[in-house]
Write a protein that holds these residues in place. Sequence first.
Motif, PDB file in Angstrom:
ATOM      1  N   GLN A 157       0.821  -1.215   0.000  1.00  0.00           N
ATOM      2  CA  GLN A 157       0.000   0.000   0.000  1.00  0.00           C
ATOM      3  C   GLN A 157       0.853   1.263   0.000  1.00  0.00           C
ATOM      4  N   ARG A 165       3.858  -3.061  -9.489  1.00  0.00           N
ATOM      5  CA  ARG A 165       4.020  -1.720 -10.052  1.00  0.00           C
ATOM      6  C   ARG A 165       5.252  -1.616 -10.946  1.00  0.00           C
ATOM      7  N   THR A 202      -7.075  -6.125  -1.276  1.00  0.00           N
ATOM      8  CA  THR A 202      -7.563  -4.761  -1.437  1.00  0.00           C
ATOM      9  C   THR A 202      -7.027  -3.838  -0.345  1.00  0.00           C
ATOM     10  N   ARG A 203      -7.253  -2.543  -0.549  1.00  0.00           N
ATOM     11  CA  ARG A 203      -6.888  -1.554   0.463  1.00  0.00           C
ATOM     12  C   ARG A 203      -7.667  -1.811   1.747  1.00  0.00           C
ATOM     13  N   ASP A 228      -7.971   6.497  -1.402  1.00  0.00           N
ATOM     14  CA  ASP A 228      -7.925   5.620  -2.567  1.00  0.00           C
ATOM     15  C   ASP A 228      -6.740   5.969  -3.462  1.00  0.00           C
ATOM     16  N   GLU A 229      -5.724   6.561  -2.913  1.00  0.00           N
ATOM     17  CA  GLU A 229      -4.538   6.937  -3.675  1.00  0.00           C
ATOM     18  C   GLU A 229      -3.520   5.791  -3.664  1.00  0.00           C
ATOM     19  N   ASN A 230      -2.713   5.722  -4.749  1.00  0.00           N
ATOM     20  CA  ASN A 230      -1.627   4.736  -4.862  1.00  0.00           C
ATOM     21  C   ASN A 230      -2.122   3.300  -4.738  1.00  0.00           C
ATOM     22  N   LEU A 231      -3.297   3.015  -5.283  1.00  0.00           N
ATOM     23  CA  LEU A 231      -3.827   1.650  -5.239  1.00  0.00           C
ATOM     24  C   LEU A 231      -2.986   0.731  -6.109  1.00  0.00           C
ATOM     25  N   GLN A 234      -4.241  -4.829 -10.126  1.00  0.00           N
ATOM     26  CA  GLN A 234      -4.788  -6.159  -9.886  1.00  0.00           C
ATOM     27  C   GLN A 234      -4.294  -7.149 -10.942  1.00  0.00           C
TER      28      GLN A 234
END
Length: 417
Positions: A157, A165, A202-203, A228-231, A234
């Motif tokens: 996270q 990423r 998930t977050r 909901d930033e930097n998610l 998937q």
Amino acid sequence: MDRALLNALFDEAVAKAQPELAVTRFLPAQPKGRTLVIGAGKASAQMAAALEKAWPGPIEGLVVTRYGYGQACERIEIVEAAHPVPDAAGLAAAKRIVDMVAGLSADDLVIALISGGGSSLLPAPADGLSFEDEQEINRQLLASGAPIGVMNLVRNQFSTIKGGRLAQAAYPAKVVTLVVSDVPGDDPALVASGPTLPLKGTRADARRFVELYRLDLPAAAIKLLASDENLAPQPDEAVFARNTSATIASAALSLEAAAALARQRGVESAILSDAIEGEAREVARVHAALAKEVAVRNRPFNKPVILLSGGETTVTLRGKGRGGRNGEFLLSLAIELDGVAGVTALAADTDGIDGSEDNAGAFVDGTSASRMRAAGIDPLAYLANNDAYTAFEAIGDLFVTGPTGTNVNDFRAILIR
């Protein structure tokens, strides 16, 4: 003689997981464009050396490993950084790797060499977090007793490189990930927090785990976690469609090799599991109960027998002593096996370093606890202080190998005569 046999089984398990033997079996096809090698972990330098030797065409790249784990390479640069708490060298290496994969084409190939330890070797804090924040998050997780899957989901996270990423940044190049697995169950996305492999979760899951394990995170991390930033991406996203991964070495393969050698030496063995998790001291009590059942009642296995197991236990820090999870397991085992004849055990980390000390693990038998007491060590008090290293050092039973060049997690062997 019994310790020599257990030592030989450890050596066989480590030999089976050597990257030089494994990498060449999983070489991808050469691309039309460039071949770029990136990687992180305690075995990544050895993986890079093996790949460089076997690769038939031009190759370049950068791999980061733990201090003291480097390997000479000619075309792939090896950088050393801190583990288990990240340092500035790892931060700089992570930035360079991200810059390297930027701007690649669909004709280019990225080979990611990933092994255990890569989580701390590739620090890359998300926007709004400082490097010190990421260090503190790592410390909190290491002390929490959380299993590796939970730790990695939480780490993901707060990173710009973990959780797939890095592969996302390399798109549209194809990414082939070769993994030396140090995680129970060998999910490649869990190794080194999966920089090129997205992790399910998930977050909201991460927030729940932070609460469950009572993590005292920095304020900036709490703020990010609530947003909901930097998610993380998937696994089903299109950018990963061409990518592949392979687990080239694992605890399962290493335990099978050790079991085969034991049979050659005339002793049957039983692999209990290659994916054991849980508090190290509690796992030790279960192993001890099974060993005593064999020693006293000759069930559920007939003597002589070697009980083998692997996986990754955890330690919830309560004291301020020295030692890693294998030492904690062994000190608890020594207490439970106090006075039991005919039982000898070895537990060690296959990378050669248990926690942050210089030993891989230690030996235990039915006399270990009494010898500690004779040396002025109270085993129960030292276990309460998480000080297994000092206890085993006092009786000369530390098992020291130095870096082994690989990392497939814990190796445990208990011989019952």
